[in-house]
Design an enzyme around this catalytic site. Structure first.
Site, mmCIF file in Angstrom:
data_model
loop_
_atom_site.group_PDB
_atom_site.id
_atom_site.type_symbol
_atom_site.label_atom_id
_atom_site.label_comp_id
_atom_site.label_asym_id
_atom_site.label_seq_id
_atom_site.Cartn_x
_atom_site.Cartn_y
_atom_site.Cartn_z
ATOM 1 N N SER A 241 0.861 -0.607 -0.616
ATOM 2 C CA SER A 241 -0.182 0.049 0.047
ATOM 3 C C SER A 241 0.839 1.120 -0.189
ATOM 4 O O SER A 241 0.416 2.557 -0.815
ATOM 5 C CB SER A 241 -0.906 0.263 1.413
ATOM 6 O OG SER A 241 -0.334 -0.499 2.511
ATOM 7 N N HIS A 271 -2.223 -8.960 1.355
ATOM 8 C CA HIS A 271 -1.386 -7.798 2.332
ATOM 9 C C HIS A 271 -2.804 -7.193 3.407
ATOM 10 O O HIS A 271 -2.909 -8.476 4.012
ATOM 11 C CB HIS A 271 -1.414 -6.778 1.599
ATOM 12 C CG HIS A 271 -1.134 -5.395 2.194
ATOM 13 N ND1 HIS A 271 -0.082 -5.316 3.212
ATOM 14 C CD2 HIS A 271 -0.775 -3.944 1.180
ATOM 15 C CE1 HIS A 271 0.407 -4.081 3.471
ATOM 16 N NE2 HIS A 271 -0.363 -3.366 2.755
ATOM 17 N N HIS A 318 6.097 -12.918 6.555
ATOM 18 C CA HIS A 318 6.747 -11.489 6.859
ATOM 19 C C HIS A 318 7.169 -11.246 5.840
ATOM 20 O O HIS A 318 7.961 -12.038 5.302
ATOM 21 C CB HIS A 318 6.541 -10.397 7.856
ATOM 22 C CG HIS A 318 6.399 -8.822 7.278
ATOM 23 N ND1 HIS A 318 7.057 -8.496 7.058
ATOM 24 C CD2 HIS A 318 4.900 -8.642 8.074
ATOM 25 C CE1 HIS A 318 6.554 -7.010 7.398
ATOM 26 N NE2 HIS A 318 4.988 -6.543 7.498
ATOM 27 N N ARG A 327 2.938 -5.068 16.311
ATOM 28 C CA ARG A 327 2.002 -4.694 16.267
ATOM 29 C C ARG A 327 0.960 -5.762 17.147
ATOM 30 O O ARG A 327 -0.671 -5.873 17.383
ATOM 31 C CB ARG A 327 1.409 -4.433 14.797
ATOM 32 C CG ARG A 327 2.459 -3.023 14.392
ATOM 33 C CD ARG A 327 2.347 -2.949 12.981
ATOM 34 N NE ARG A 327 2.671 -4.150 12.062
ATOM 35 C CZ ARG A 327 2.334 -4.299 10.840
ATOM 36 N NH1 ARG A 327 1.564 -2.867 10.298
ATOM 37 N NH2 ARG A 327 3.000 -5.037 9.927
ATOM 38 N N ASP A 373 -2.278 -8.440 11.312
ATOM 39 C CA ASP A 373 -2.956 -8.856 10.651
ATOM 40 C C ASP A 373 -3.993 -10.651 11.932
ATOM 41 O O ASP A 373 -5.023 -10.862 11.526
ATOM 42 C CB ASP A 373 -3.813 -9.837 9.568
ATOM 43 C CG ASP A 373 -3.599 -8.490 8.473
ATOM 44 O OD1 ASP A 373 -3.407 -7.653 8.617
ATOM 45 O OD2 ASP A 373 -2.469 -8.897 7.571
HETATM 46 N N1 CMX Z 1 1.428 -19.841 5.462
HETATM 47 C C1 CMX Z 1 2.219 -20.437 4.625
HETATM 48 N N2 CMX Z 1 2.729 -20.614 3.613
HETATM 49 C C2 CMX Z 1 3.843 -19.186 3.977
HETATM 50 C C3 CMX Z 1 3.206 -18.847 4.787
HETATM 51 C C4 CMX Z 1 1.985 -18.909 5.855
HETATM 52 N N3 CMX Z 1 1.786 -17.864 6.468
HETATM 53 N N4 CMX Z 1 4.488 -17.526 5.020
HETATM 54 C C5 CMX Z 1 4.756 -18.214 3.869
HETATM 55 N N5 CMX Z 1 4.712 -19.419 3.052
HETATM 56 C C6 CMX Z 1 5.328 -19.262 1.822
HETATM 57 C C7 CMX Z 1 5.286 -18.722 0.656
HETATM 58 O O1 CMX Z 1 3.885 -18.971 0.158
HETATM 59 C C8 CMX Z 1 6.363 -19.042 0.098
HETATM 60 O O2 CMX Z 1 5.855 -20.011 -0.860
HETATM 61 P P1 CMX Z 1 6.367 -20.999 -1.636
HETATM 62 O O3 CMX Z 1 8.283 -21.337 -2.019
HETATM 63 O O4 CMX Z 1 5.942 -22.070 -1.933
HETATM 64 O O5 CMX Z 1 5.447 -19.935 -2.965
HETATM 65 C C9 CMX Z 1 7.130 -19.593 1.022
HETATM 66 O O6 CMX Z 1 6.721 -19.961 2.435
HETATM 67 C C10 CMX Z 1 8.562 -18.531 0.895
HETATM 68 O O7 CMX Z 1 7.902 -16.885 1.108
HETATM 69 P P2 CMX Z 1 8.735 -16.230 2.350
HETATM 70 O O8 CMX Z 1 9.829 -15.560 1.720
HETATM 71 O O9 CMX Z 1 8.621 -16.723 3.864
HETATM 72 O O10 CMX Z 1 7.340 -15.069 2.439
HETATM 73 P P3 CMX Z 1 7.057 -14.116 1.349
HETATM 74 O O11 CMX Z 1 7.996 -12.923 1.500
HETATM 75 O O12 CMX Z 1 6.986 -14.392 -0.330
HETATM 76 O O13 CMX Z 1 5.266 -14.170 1.946
HETATM 77 C C11 CMX Z 1 4.141 -13.167 2.846
HETATM 78 C C12 CMX Z 1 5.126 -12.969 2.998
HETATM 79 C C13 CMX Z 1 3.479 -12.224 3.681
HETATM 80 C C14 CMX Z 1 3.186 -12.750 1.824
HETATM 81 C C15 CMX Z 1 3.489 -14.199 3.665
HETATM 82 O O14 CMX Z 1 3.932 -15.261 4.848
HETATM 83 C C16 CMX Z 1 2.065 -14.763 3.131
HETATM 84 O O15 CMX Z 1 1.400 -14.881 2.264
HETATM 85 N N6 CMX Z 1 1.317 -15.149 5.143
HETATM 86 C C17 CMX Z 1 0.226 -14.868 4.565
HETATM 87 C C18 CMX Z 1 -1.208 -13.882 4.259
HETATM 88 C C19 CMX Z 1 -0.742 -12.784 5.304
HETATM 89 O O16 CMX Z 1 -1.463 -13.030 6.588
HETATM 90 N N7 CMX Z 1 -0.580 -11.343 4.918
HETATM 91 C C20 CMX Z 1 -0.287 -10.391 5.941
HETATM 92 C C21 CMX Z 1 1.169 -9.854 5.752
HETATM 93 C C22 CMX Z 1 0.524 -8.379 6.581
HETATM 94 C C23 CMX Z 1 -0.231 -7.014 5.514
HETATM 95 O O17 CMX Z 1 0.681 -6.654 4.639
HETATM 96 O O18 CMX Z 1 -0.975 -7.044 6.703
#
Ligand code: CMX
Length: 440
Positions: A241, A271, A318, A327, A373
């Site tokens: 954002s 996000h 994250h 937070r 979240d």
């Molecule tokens: N559950 C399952 N798998 C997860 C995960 C979770 N909570 N977090 C990361 N992973 C996976 C990724 O999808 C990725 O998988 P692939 O290699 O198969 O594609 C792998 O682990 C590596 O990811 P990462 O480097 O640890 O995380 P990223 O920096 O790529 O992504 C985020 C960060 C937040 C998008 C991810 O942790 C996620 O999807 N979390 C769940 C959604 C969430 O809570 N988002 C809110 C974030 C805070 C906000 O912005 O409000």
């Protein structure tokens, strides 16, 4: 609020001169290097932008102008009888870099109240959408409708000196922040309460008035809103954002257009929408397991099923953080004080015990800890805000404080159009084979 505007002007002029000197002497200094994997994988860790209002440390979490969340809770002015910081104070801090006095915050509250009246076409525009439209879609449509009032866009069309851009962006930012709770509350009452709107209470602070217009009168919910709208405001510049607002604003799109763009990014489930996904996921888990007090073992099985189904566990992980999000901790502390026996809150805490080792054991997830979240929905539900499709709107109202303060800075410092270089996979393959040096 002339004091804040003048304070900002003095600070920005000083900083613009400093940046000129830094670039003159050190402009060619190398900040880092970009690896191929970073280009393919979401540009993680590439330092490539300046964003003044906050800074995120992967271990410690967010600092707003150098202050942690507990420090803000101690140092920012509070409502009478309240314990949580007023978001007005946080905005003052983000914009000026200085802690406000109580009088500054009172003045800012009054200033936003004066600016808060919506042009009538805004509500009509929202009304054109079906009730089923997602709350984020409705609110962002309202923001787009508000854009007709952009002072920056009008002045730009008239032909204004670029040195004055920031001043009009400041006015737009203040007007938009003042009006956003009106738009957001309208959408809530329209979507979930048969359109029975509640008029603003001119005696309340920004967050408490928002709570009031939503229909929540208890002091507990008002305190939660003050904390919530403070801690969701800013998370440095690279998150979807903030970066979207920064990018769109760099084309001199006005603050309404930039903020609407940011809200569309926030509406993505990786996000801001994760806050609704968390509650949906927990409620589904309760339904599947047939209990509202799942044990650690039951949660473990459910998490494993979520992962086996190829889904993410919402609220965990994250892109930058590598520890529990402060937070999350701030919200857990709030819950310990106000609702330690709430069943859903206790489930959130049980999930916190259970999920990190499971995610850790997969070996690929860089951060197995909860983010902001993971906790917020349980607090909102405790006070009766059960319509979880609305939760991301609350995040968005808060995020306006950060991204709009940052935008005033970007225009005051004369930041140019943002335009990084991209390459194709063909380029990359040719480069690896030694046949292309296109970007070197
Ligand atoms: N559950 C399952 N798998 C997860 C995960 C979770 N909570 N977090 C990361 N992973 C996976 C990724 O999808 C990725 O998988 P692939 O290699 O198969 O594609 C792998 O682990 C590596 O990811 P990462 O480097 O640890 O995380 P990223 O920096 O790529 O992504 C985020 C960060 C937040 C998008 C991810 O942790 C996620 O999807 N979390 C769940 C959604 C969430 O809570 N988002 C809110 C974030 C805070 C906000 O912005 O409000």
């Amino acid at each position: 609020m002339e004091k804040l505007k003048n304070l900002f002007k003095a600070k920005a002029e000083k900083q613009a001169a400093e940046i000129k000197d830094i670039l003159k002497e050190h402009g060619t200094k190398v900040m880092g290097e970009v690896q191929l994997a970073q280009a393919f994988q979401g540009m993680r860790g590439i330092t490539g932008m300046i964003y003044e209002t906050s800074l995120l440390d992967s271990e410690e979490g967010i600092r707003f102008r150098g202050f942690t969340i507990p420090e803000l809770q101690a140092k920012l002015p509070k409502a009478k009888g309240g314990k949580e910081p007023l978001p007005e104070g946080l905005f003052y801090l983000l914009l000026s870099g200085e802690l406000p006095t109580e009088a500054d915050v009172t003045e800012l509250s009054a200033d936003w109240r004066k600016r808060s009246k919506l042009p009538s076409h805004v509500l009509r525009t929202i009304d054109a959408l079906p009730l089923e439209a997602h709350a984020m879609t409705q609110v962002t449509t309202g923001v787009m409708a508000l854009q007709t009032d952009s002072i920056f866009a009008k002045k730009y069309a008239e032909g204004v000196n670029k040195k004055e851009y920031w001043s009009y962006v400041y006015e737009d930012a203040m007007n938009l922040i003042a009006r956003l709770p009106e738009v957001a509350a309208y959408v809530y009452r329209r979507k979930y309460h048969g359109g029975k709107t509640i008029a603003a209470d001119q005696n309340l602070d920004w967050a408490a008035n928002f709570a009031h217009m939503l229909g929540f009168e208890g002091e507990g919910f008002k305190e939660l809103m003050r904390l919530y709208l403070t801690i969701h405001s800013d998370h440095e510049g690279g998150n979807v954002s903030a970066h979207t607002a920064h990018l769109v604003g760099s084309a001199l799109a006005d603050p309404y257009l930039s903020f609407a763009a940011a809200m569309n990014g926030l509406a993505g489930p990786l996000h801001g929408l994760a806050n609704q996904e968390v509650i949906k996921w927990i409620l589904d888990m309760q339904k599947t397991l047939g209990t509202d007090r799942p044990s650690g073992k039951q949660i473990e099985e459910y998490v494993k099923k979520t992962l086996a189904d190829g889904k993410v566990v919402p609220g965990y992980g994250h892109a930058v953080l590598r520890k529990t999000d402060p937070r999350f901790t701030a919200q857990a502390e709030f819950a310990k004080k106000h609702m330690p026996d709430d069943k859903l809150v206790n489930t959130v805490w049980q999930i916190y015990e259970t999920v990190p080792p499971i995610l850790q054991s997969l070996g690929k997830i860089k951060n197995p800890w909860p983010n902001v979240d993971a906790h917020s929905g349980a607090l909102l539900l405790h006070y009766g805000l059960k319509e979880y499709e609305y939760y991301t709107v609350l995040f968005g109202v808060s995020r306006a404080l950060g991204v709009l303060a940052a935008q005033v800075w970007s225009r005051a410092l004369g930041f140019p159009l943002e335009r990084p270089k991209s390459v194709t996979t063909e380029n990359v393959k040719a480069w690896i084979a030694g046949k292309d040096t296109i970007w070197e």
